[in-house]
Structures are given as structure tokens and as C-alpha cells.
Design a protein around this motif. Structure first.
Motif, PDB file in Angstrom:
ATOM      1  N   ASP A 243       0.845  -1.205   0.000  1.00 15.26           N
ATOM      2  CA  ASP A 243       0.000   0.000   0.000  1.00 15.26           C
ATOM      3  C   ASP A 243       0.878   1.251   0.000  1.00 15.26           C
ATOM      4  O   ASP A 243       0.594   2.220  -0.713  1.00 15.26           O
ATOM      5  N   TYR A 244       1.945   1.216   0.814  1.00 14.17           N
ATOM      6  CA  TYR A 244       2.837   2.375   0.895  1.00 14.17           C
ATOM      7  C   TYR A 244       3.475   2.670  -0.459  1.00 14.17           C
ATOM      8  O   TYR A 244       3.474   3.825  -0.919  1.00 14.17           O
ATOM      9  N   PHE A 245       4.035   1.671  -1.114  1.00 13.87           N
ATOM     10  CA  PHE A 245       4.726   1.899  -2.379  1.00 13.87           C
ATOM     11  C   PHE A 245       3.764   2.344  -3.483  1.00 13.87           C
ATOM     12  O   PHE A 245       4.108   3.190  -4.312  1.00 13.87           O
ATOM     13  N   VAL A 246       2.561   1.787  -3.484  1.00 12.89           N
ATOM     14  CA  VAL A 246       1.566   2.198  -4.482  1.00 12.89           C
ATOM     15  C   VAL A 246       1.159   3.655  -4.256  1.00 12.89           C
ATOM     16  O   VAL A 246       0.963   4.416  -5.212  1.00 12.89           O
ATOM     17  N   ILE A 308      15.023   5.943   7.092  1.00 11.53           N
ATOM     18  CA  ILE A 308      15.566   6.664   5.942  1.00 11.53           C
ATOM     19  C   ILE A 308      14.701   6.382   4.711  1.00 11.53           C
ATOM     20  O   ILE A 308      14.398   7.287   3.919  1.00 11.53           O
ATOM     21  N   ALA A 309      14.276   5.123   4.561  1.00 14.97           N
ATOM     22  CA  ALA A 309      13.500   4.712   3.389  1.00 14.97           C
ATOM     23  C   ALA A 309      12.163   5.438   3.296  1.00 14.97           C
ATOM     24  O   ALA A 309      11.776   5.901   2.215  1.00 14.97           O
ATOM     25  N   ILE A 310      11.442   5.573   4.406  1.00 15.98           N
ATOM     26  CA  ILE A 310      10.108   6.169   4.321  1.00 15.98           C
ATOM     27  C   ILE A 310      10.154   7.686   4.147  1.00 15.98           C
ATOM     28  O   ILE A 310       9.131   8.311   3.849  1.00 15.98           O
ATOM     29  N   HIS A 311      11.342   8.279   4.313  1.00 13.71           N
ATOM     30  CA  HIS A 311      11.476   9.717   4.090  1.00 13.71           C
ATOM     31  C   HIS A 311      12.097  10.029   2.732  1.00 13.71           C
ATOM     32  O   HIS A 311      12.330  11.194   2.410  1.00 13.71           O
ATOM     33  N   LEU A 374      -5.710   1.634  11.773  1.00 16.38           N
ATOM     34  CA  LEU A 374      -6.525   2.571  12.550  1.00 16.38           C
ATOM     35  C   LEU A 374      -5.914   3.973  12.563  1.00 16.38           C
ATOM     36  O   LEU A 374      -6.624   4.974  12.403  1.00 16.38           O
ATOM     37  N   VAL A 375      -4.596   4.052  12.774  1.00 16.05           N
ATOM     38  CA  VAL A 375      -3.939   5.362  12.782  1.00 16.05           C
ATOM     39  C   VAL A 375      -4.039   6.018  11.413  1.00 16.05           C
ATOM     40  O   VAL A 375      -4.357   7.213  11.291  1.00 16.05           O
ATOM     41  N   SER A 376      -3.768   5.246  10.378  1.00 11.19           N
ATOM     42  CA  SER A 376      -3.853   5.779   9.022  1.00 11.19           C
ATOM     43  C   SER A 376      -5.259   6.265   8.704  1.00 11.19           C
ATOM     44  O   SER A 376      -5.451   7.345   8.132  1.00 11.19           O
ATOM     45  N   ASP A 377      -6.258   5.483   9.111  1.00  8.73           N
ATOM     46  CA  ASP A 377      -7.648   5.855   8.849  1.00  8.73           C
ATOM     47  C   ASP A 377      -8.020   7.144   9.588  1.00  8.73           C
ATOM     48  O   ASP A 377      -8.764   7.986   9.068  1.00  8.73           O
ATOM     49  N   GLU A 381      -8.442  11.700   6.369  1.00  8.93           N
ATOM     50  CA  GLU A 381      -9.290  12.823   5.954  1.00  8.93           C
ATOM     51  C   GLU A 381      -8.535  14.150   5.973  1.00  8.93           C
ATOM     52  O   GLU A 381      -8.727  15.002   5.106  1.00  8.93           O
ATOM     53  N   THR A 382      -7.658  14.329   6.952  1.00  5.45           N
ATOM     54  CA  THR A 382      -6.950  15.612   7.077  1.00  5.45           C
ATOM     55  C   THR A 382      -5.615  15.638   6.332  1.00  5.45           C
ATOM     56  O   THR A 382      -5.200  16.681   5.828  1.00  5.45           O
ATOM     57  N   LEU A 383      -4.920  14.479   6.256  1.00  6.47           N
ATOM     58  CA  LEU A 383      -3.581  14.458   5.663  1.00  6.47           C
ATOM     59  C   LEU A 383      -3.510  13.803   4.294  1.00  6.47           C
ATOM     60  O   LEU A 383      -2.540  14.006   3.557  1.00  6.47           O
ATOM     61  N   GLY A 384      -4.523  13.001   3.959  1.00  5.55           N
ATOM     62  CA  GLY A 384      -4.450  12.214   2.732  1.00  5.55           C
ATOM     63  C   GLY A 384      -3.904  10.826   3.024  1.00  5.55           C
ATOM     64  O   GLY A 384      -3.289  10.586   4.069  1.00  5.55           O
ATOM     65  N   GLU A 385      -4.103   9.886   2.111  1.00  6.88           N
ATOM     66  CA  GLU A 385      -3.778   8.487   2.364  1.00  6.88           C
ATOM     67  C   GLU A 385      -2.284   8.252   2.597  1.00  6.88           C
ATOM     68  O   GLU A 385      -1.898   7.487   3.480  1.00  6.88           O
ATOM     69  N   LEU A 386      -1.410   8.878   1.805  1.00  8.01           N
ATOM     70  CA  LEU A 386       0.026   8.650   1.952  1.00  8.01           C
ATOM     71  C   LEU A 386       0.551   9.214   3.260  1.00  8.01           C
ATOM     72  O   LEU A 386       1.213   8.511   4.039  1.00  8.01           O
ATOM     73  N   ALA A 387       0.298  10.474   3.540  1.00  9.20           N
ATOM     74  CA  ALA A 387       0.807  11.106   4.754  1.00  9.20           C
ATOM     75  C   ALA A 387       0.262  10.421   6.004  1.00  9.20           C
ATOM     76  O   ALA A 387       0.961  10.282   7.013  1.00  9.20           O
ATOM     77  N   ALA A 388      -0.985   9.979   5.944  1.00  8.94           N
ATOM     78  CA  ALA A 388      -1.583   9.282   7.091  1.00  8.94           C
ATOM     79  C   ALA A 388      -0.859   7.963   7.366  1.00  8.94           C
ATOM     80  O   ALA A 388      -0.587   7.610   8.521  1.00  8.94           O
TER      81      ALA A 388
END
Length: 425
Positions: A243-246, A308-311, A374-377, A381-388
Motif C-alpha cells: 500500500d505504501y509503495f503504491v 531513511i526509506a520512508i522519508h 486505525l492510525v492511518s484511517d 481525511e486531514t492528511l491524505g492516504e500517503l501522509a496518514a
């Protein structure tokens, strides 16, 4: 080595090979939901929270609750039969997942997979402990743990192969990866005999006395909490990495991504799992704390690479970072599982594994992917799917740090506790 010893060794490694293959199917069926996650989400219009439940708590709930009674039975009954029936059950429910048209049907299938898989690892660990001496146990359990990268590789590559035709049919993938497990259950049943159990001079222990015998050992808890906390984060990452890479790299080809991670799991991750057992057994001959210190050192390398990878905005850097965490995390399987066996009385080793997996899977497998969902969900709404999703990933630094501290603490206790258990046996 005499002819009899050679034949006995060959039989032992044949059983180990089959058990490893069973373990591979365990992880094919466990991880397939995370691999196909973007497709299931789009097809069934699911939220991240709903996906998190499927990847985590729905599977882990009955998996953890049924594991202990099955292990109690495995310490008394035919372990090969238990594994064969369990394999047929979880494979069948995986195949049935492909027929689900409603969310609740998919949830029930994941519950069924969890019940089946509860009867896989504790009896297998007990069998391996009977087939291999303590000096080779971490290596043998590391070889068994190669079923994890092998299974994940098969899940990735099978998904890539079936999706490469252009039609994103996740249901067909579920059916295709589930049915072969039923055939393997028959092979196991009819080609493997129940091994002779190691004889302990101690009196047989009751259910509760058996559990008390190892949960009262400090080093046992240190190893269990070390692997549990790191697995909380690792299960969360592997369950959500596609999900993250997509989401991060919208231009990435899903099939190519699946092939890359399939090859990584089947080679580099497998190397990490194997090396962890071999290094721990060699280092452990001089320093018993090595079985805990090795995982701590490995995580100190892999965790920074993940952050490092996720940033990073570079696809290659992200893949390398995720891979380095995967490889270093693989080193703890052999040492940890060996200590869970070695720190338990000989007559309740399957129970020791089951209680370990009760803690591990309830917290890690059930909690990790669910927590991220749960945290991502909550932030979508406020940050978008990737940032969440990134916010959820960053929180995983907490269990990683606590895991390292647990392993370092356990390293200080291991030698003393191993000597005490050896005397008791």
C-alpha cells in the motif's frame, strides 16, 4: 558416522524439509491478504481500518486463543496428524476467501485461516527439538524459519504471475495459493511418522504447572518480548508496504514491485534468517547471551534504514531501506525460537512455543497491522492516504526501541537461566 546415523540424519532433514514447506504455506496464506491489499480495497471499497482488521486482529484472534489448547494436545498426541489437519484447514479457508463477495465473508475466512494456522508451528517446533540436539537447535529452527521468506516469496511471485495477464483478479490468486496446501497435507500425513519424544527424568507436569515452569524464567520473557515488540512493527510494515509503495510511487508497476519483493524475500531475507541461526549457535558456544545480543545488534542496523526509506522520494532508496530492515529482522527467528525451546522443560516444549506465540501473535500479528490501519484511517481525511500511512509508520519506532532494550536485557540473563533449566531437565 555409521550407516544408521546417516539414515537417521537423512530422515531428520527430510522431516525438517517438509515442515519448512508447511511453514512456507503458512506464510503464503498469512501474507497474501497484505500483498493483494490495494486490489481488495478498490474492489470491495474498504477503508484502511477494515483492511487493518483483516490483516491483523481477525486473523490473530482465534489463532492465539486456539494455539494453547492445540499445543497442550501436541505434547500428548500425534503431532504429525495435528499439523496435517491444520494445514488442510487453513489452506481451504484461503481458497474460500476467493469466493467472498461481502466483507463479513472475507472476515470469517480470515478467522478460519487463523484457527488452522494455530496448529502448525508449536507441534513443528516440538518435533524439531526432538530430532536435533541442543547444539544444533538454533540452526535447525533457523532452517525451519526459512519457510517464512520462502512462503512470502511464493505469495509475491504467484500474485505477480497471475496478475501479469492484465486482469487484476485477486480472487483467483486466493484460490490458486490455497489449494496446493491441501495436497501437501496429504504428503505430510502419509510420508512422515511421529518422532520419538525426548525423555525427561522429571515428573510429567499438569497444564498450569507446565506453563508456570517457563513463564517464571526471566530470560524466557526477555526473548519473547524482544521478538514480540519487533514483530509488532515488522508485521505492520510487511502488511502495509505494498500500500505504501503504491501510494508513494504512483508510477510503479504493481507486478514488477511484487516480483522485486518476492525475489528479495526468497534470497536476502532467507539469507538473514539462515545466518541468524548459524551465527547464534557459533557465537553461543562462547557466550550464551549471543542468542539475544545478535537480534539487538541486527535491529540497530535495520531500523534506521527503514526510517531513511520512508522519508525518501527515490524508489530505489525506499526498496533498499525496506530490504535492509527485512534482512536484519530475519536474524532473530532461529535464536529466539531456539531459546523458547531450550528454556522450557522437555515435556512441555510445544506448550512453550504456543504461549510464546500467544503473546507474539495477539500483540504483534493482531496489533501491528491493525494499529497502522486505525492510525492511518484516523489521519486520512486531514492528511491524505500517503501522509496518514507515514504517520502510522513513524509510531513503529517505539516498539522497535523497546525490542532492542528487551534483547539486551535478556542477554544478561540467558546463561544463568539456561543452566537452571538444564539441571531441572
Amino acid at each position: 558416522m555409521s550407516h544408521t546415523q546417516i539414515v537417521s540424519a537423512r530422515k531428520s532433514y527430510y522431516v525438517l524439509f517438509l515442515l519448512t514447506l508447511v511453514y512456507a504455506f503458512n506464510f503464503v496464506d498469512r501474507q497474501i491478504i497484505g500483498i493483494l491489499s490495494p486490489l481488495i480495497k478498490a474492489d470491495m471499497a474498504l477503508t484502511d481500518a477494515q483492511l487493518g482488521y483483516l490483516k491483523g486482529i481477525y486473523f490473530a484472534m482465534l489463532y492465539t486463543l486456539t494455539g494453547i489448547p492445540i499445543a497442550w494436545l501436541a505434547d500428548r498426541a500425534n503431532r504429525v496428524n495435528i499439523i496435517a489437519v491444520s494445514l488442510a484447514m487453513w489452506s481451504g479457508f484461503t481458497a474460500l476467501s476467493g469466493l467472498a463477495t461481502q466483507y463479513w465473508q472475507l472476515a470469517l475466512c480470515r478467522l478460519g485461516v487463523g484457527i488452522g494456522e494455530a496448529g502448525g508451528t508449536p507441534p513443528a517446533h516440538s518435533i524439531i527439538a526432538d530430532l536435533f540436539p541442543a547444539t544444533r537447535r538454533a540452526t535447525a529452527l533457523a532452517l525451519y524459519s526459512l519457510g517464512i521468506p520462502l512462503g512470502i516469496m511464493l505469495a509475491y511471485l504467484a500474485s505477480a504471475f497471475m496478475l501479469s495477464g492484465g486482469e487484476a483478479n485477486w480472487r483467483a490468486v486466493m484460490i490458486a495459493v490455497g489449494l496446493p496446501g491441501v495436497l501437501l497435507a496429504l504428503v505430510l500425513k502419509f510420508t512422515v511418522k511421529e518422532p520419538v519424544r525426548q525423555v525427561s527424568t522429571a515428573k510429567p507436569l499438569s497444564f498450569m504447572a507446565g506453563i508456570r515452569s517457563f513463564i517464571s524464567i526471566p530470560a524466557w520473557w526477555g526473548m519473547v518480548m524482544g521478538i514480540t515488540l519487533s514483530s509488532f512493527a515488522n508485521y505492520a510494515i510487511t502488511g502495509w508496504q505494498i500500500d505504501y509503495f503504491v501510494r508513494r510511487f504512483s508510477q510503479v508497476d504493481l507486478v514488477e514491485l511484487l516480483v522485486i519483493f518476492g525475489v528479495v524475500n526468497g534470497t536476502l531475507y532467507a539469507l538473514g534468517v539462515w545466518a541468524g541461526g548459524v551465527i547464534a549457535d557459533k557465537w553461543g558456544q562462547r557466550y550464551k547471551g549471543a542468542y539475544a545480543m545478535l537480534p539487538a545488534i541486527a535491529l540497530c542496523i535495520g531500523v534506521p534504514a527503514f526510517f531513511i526509506a520512508i522519508h525518501s522520494e527515490q524508489l530505489v532508496v525506499a526498496i533498499v531501506g525496506f530490504t535492509l530492515l527485512l534482512v536484519t529482522s530475519g536474524t532473530y527467528f532461529g535464536p529466539c525460537f531456539a531459546m523458547v525451546q531450550s528454556l522450557a522443560p522437555a515435556q512441555c516444549r510445544a506448550m512453550s512455543t504456543a504461549v510464546c506465540f500467544f503473546v507474539l501473535n495477539l500483540i504483534a500479528l493482531g496489533g501491528g497491522p491493525t494499529f497502522v490501519g486505525l492510525v492511518s484511517d484516523a489521519y486520512t481525511e486531514t492528511l491524505g492516504e500517503l501522509a496518514a500511512l507515514l504517520v502510522a509508520f513513524k509510531w513503529l519506532g517505539v516498539p522497535f526501541v523497546l525490542s532492542i532494550l528487551s534483547f539486551v536485557w535478556a542477554a544478561q540473563r540467558l546463561e544463568k537461566d539456561l543452566i537452571a533449566v538444564s539441571r531441572a531437565n
